[in-house]
Design a protein around this motif. Structure first.
Motif, short mmCIF file in Angstrom:
data_model
loop_
_atom_site.label_atom_id
_atom_site.label_comp_id
_atom_site.label_asym_id
_atom_site.label_seq_id
_atom_site.Cartn_x
_atom_site.Cartn_y
_atom_site.Cartn_z
N SER A 161 13.39 9.17 -55.95
CA SER A 161 12.16 9.96 -55.93
C SER A 161 12.29 11.18 -56.84
O SER A 161 13.36 11.49 -57.36
CB SER A 161 11.87 10.42 -54.51
N ALA A 162 11.18 11.89 -57.00
CA ALA A 162 11.18 13.09 -57.84
C ALA A 162 12.10 14.16 -57.25
O ALA A 162 12.85 14.82 -57.99
CB ALA A 162 9.76 13.62 -57.99
N ARG A 206 6.57 10.69 -63.41
CA ARG A 206 6.52 9.28 -63.04
C ARG A 206 7.08 9.05 -61.65
O ARG A 206 6.53 8.29 -60.85
CB ARG A 206 7.31 8.44 -64.06
N ALA A 207 8.20 9.73 -61.34
CA ALA A 207 8.82 9.56 -60.02
C ALA A 207 7.96 10.13 -58.91
O ALA A 207 8.02 9.66 -57.76
CB ALA A 207 10.20 10.23 -60.00
N GLU A 208 7.14 11.13 -59.23
CA GLU A 208 6.20 11.66 -58.23
C GLU A 208 5.13 10.64 -57.90
O GLU A 208 4.67 10.55 -56.76
CB GLU A 208 5.58 12.96 -58.74
N SER A 254 10.86 17.06 -72.71
CA SER A 254 9.66 16.25 -72.49
C SER A 254 10.00 14.99 -71.71
O SER A 254 9.22 14.55 -70.84
CB SER A 254 9.02 15.89 -73.83
N ILE A 255 11.15 14.40 -72.01
CA ILE A 255 11.58 13.22 -71.26
C ILE A 255 11.80 13.57 -69.80
O ILE A 255 11.40 12.83 -68.89
CB ILE A 255 12.86 12.64 -71.89
N TRP A 256 12.42 14.72 -69.55
CA TRP A 256 12.63 15.16 -68.17
C TRP A 256 11.29 15.33 -67.46
O TRP A 256 11.11 14.85 -66.34
CB TRP A 256 13.42 16.47 -68.15
N ASP A 257 10.35 16.02 -68.11
CA ASP A 257 9.04 16.25 -67.50
C ASP A 257 8.34 14.93 -67.17
O ASP A 257 7.78 14.76 -66.08
CB ASP A 257 8.16 17.08 -68.43
N VAL A 302 15.56 15.89 -58.94
CA VAL A 302 15.82 17.32 -59.08
C VAL A 302 17.14 17.70 -58.39
O VAL A 302 17.95 18.45 -58.94
CB VAL A 302 14.64 18.14 -58.50
N ALA A 303 17.36 17.18 -57.19
CA ALA A 303 18.58 17.52 -56.46
C ALA A 303 19.82 16.97 -57.16
O ALA A 303 20.89 17.59 -57.10
CB ALA A 303 18.50 16.99 -55.03
#
Length: 465
Positions: A287-288, A273-275, A265-268, A292-293
């Motif tokens: 950034s989002a 938020r970064a998006e 949930s924290i990751w999601d 991910v990268a």
């Protein structure tokens, strides 16, 4: 959802036919002699055609090295080994650590290695321009992707002046292996392929089935699935599973900076938020797509540091995620060979379509797999000279295949898929990551030694912890 996946898979399905698959008629036995070249190795060279479809044309050099059997009186022949990559091999085997990984095999075999065509000692290709690499390979927009693809095209064209550059695919290498077998005087080829080395083994097994002796394929890179979507979906799910294993570790281990919290949930929430607004840290923002990268979950040893970085970013400080990861220099030739065997769409919209399809099976992290091959292969000349196809394996002896259940580089589904097509093959399930034998899994090594020396396969119920 299933209909959507089928449509995308159909659009992105790779070519399934490659002309000229029949093996080239055997020539006279090539000359090969070994002489001491330091570091415990004996080295030799073979002359091979630049293009096996034109065996009378230009020639190139294939470099080999041998670690002799420890007891010549007990020797059972030669075992040809490829560590994967695709990359140079001989320089690695000059290091004691790599010689130690195959030391047990020298009880029974001369261990022979080779630099694949185009790499280092084997008539290595020298590319005037560096291969472009981007740590943040999840390109956020078409402009950034096109800029990278333009550089990749320029790099590839700079290599193309060498005639070998368009002839690095696995079919060409499989013919090289047959020349090596003949030059070594071996009636059958005993072969141990690791990771990308399994691609060469697969192709050799189809082209020269009656020349296969014992073949062990570890951490299979599957070249027998022409559906790009299905092939990548296996890898995407394996990456997603790694994120879930990371979250489970945080639940168990009080040392995890996110212990006691719902990590997924924290990751999601952090990605969402970064998006909306990149997270500040280290004098810049993250950034989002960068999150991910840069999600470093592959190695369990790095989980504590990644958990700390996530916890701090969740609190509003992404400093630990603000620095781009660094990678070893890309020799460039590696991507020329890989992209010849595994072509990839080089249009931004096509890659986004792959991403969108993967999001349905790996929505949190695994979908990033859509961009890794795009970074390497976009607009590269000779992209796809030997794409994956459904082979016809006939007349083969039993082959041993093993993949690690926690491997998100070459996921276990790839190994199972290949083993199911090889008549009489045995798939060995193993609890582990990439390169099971070389990583020292004692159970895998014991089964492999028994198979290579006696031909006895593990029981169908066998599994390795």
């Amino acid at each position: 959802m299933r209909k959507i996946l089928k449509v995308v898979a159909g659009v992105l399905c790779l070519a399934t036919v490659f002309g000229g698959m029949a093996s080239t008629p055997a020539a006279a036995t090539p000359n090969l002699s070994f002489s001491d070249c330091g570091d415990g190795l004996q080295c030799g060279e073979l002359s091979v055609p630049v293009d096996w479809d034109r065996p009378g044309g230009a020639r190139s050099t294939l470099a080999l090295a041998k670690l002799p059997a420890l007891d010549a009186a007990r020797k059972r022949g030669v075992l040809l080994v490829n560590l994967g990559g695709p990359q140079a091999q001989i320089s690695a085997f000059r290091l004691p650590v790599f010689q130690g990984k195959v030391a047990e095999l020298r009880q029974w075999f001369d261990v022979v290695i080779f630099d694949p065509r185009g790499f280092e000692a084997s008539g290595g290709i020298s590319c005037p321009l560096p291969a472009p690499a981007e740590a943040d390979y999840v390109f956020p927009d078409q402009a950034s992707f096109d800029a990278h693809a333009k550089q990749n095209d320029r790099f590839g064209r700079s290599c193309a002046e060498d005639p070998l550059a368009g002839n690095l695919n696995a079919r060409q290498v499989a013919h090289d292996l047959e020349t090596v077998r003949t030059a070594l005087g071996e009636r059958k080829l005993n072969y141990f392929g690791n990771s990308y080395g399994t691609v060469y083994g697969q192709v050799y097994a189809e082209l020269f089935p009656r020349r296969v002796g014992r073949m062990y394929l570890d951490s299979v890179m599957d070249h027998t699935n022409p559906s790009l979507h299905d092939w990548l979906a296996h890898r995407a799910r394996a990456t997603e599973d790694t994120l879930h294993r990371f979250a489970a570790w945080c639940t168990r281990d009080a040392g995890c900076a996110l212990h006691g919290q719902d990590v997924l949930s924290i990751w999601d929430e952090l990605v969402a938020r970064a998006e909306q607004q990149p997270i500040p840290g280290g004098g810049t923002t993250v950034s989002a797509t960068q999150l991910v990268a840069r999600a470093d979950v592959r190695s369990e040893q790095r989980w504590p540091a990644f958990a700390t970085a996530l916890a701090e970013a969740y609190a509003g400080d992404a400093t630990k995620l603000a620095v781009k990861p660094t990678f070893p220099p890309d020799p460039g030739v590696m991507r020329l060979a890989m992209c010849a065997d595994f072509p990839y769409p080089d249009d931004y919209r096509a890659v986004k379509a792959v991403e969108n399809a993967l999001r349905t099976v790996a929505p949190r992290l695994g979908w990033r797999q859509a961009w890794i091959f795009a970074m390497n292969c976009s607009r590269l000349p000779d992209n796809g000279t030997f794409p994956p196809y459904r082979p016809h394996f006939r007349g083969l002896p039993p082959i041993l295949v093993a993949n690690g259940e926690q491997d998100d580089n070459t996921p276990p589904e790839w190994g199972r898929h290949l083993a199911a097509q090889l008549p009489g093959a045995r798939y060995l399930t193993a609890n582990g990551d990439h390169a099971l034998y070389l990583d020292g899994n004692p159970c895998v090594r014991a089964h492999t030694h028994r198979y290579l020396t006696t031909g006895q396969l593990p029981p169908s119920t066998a599994s390795c912890a």
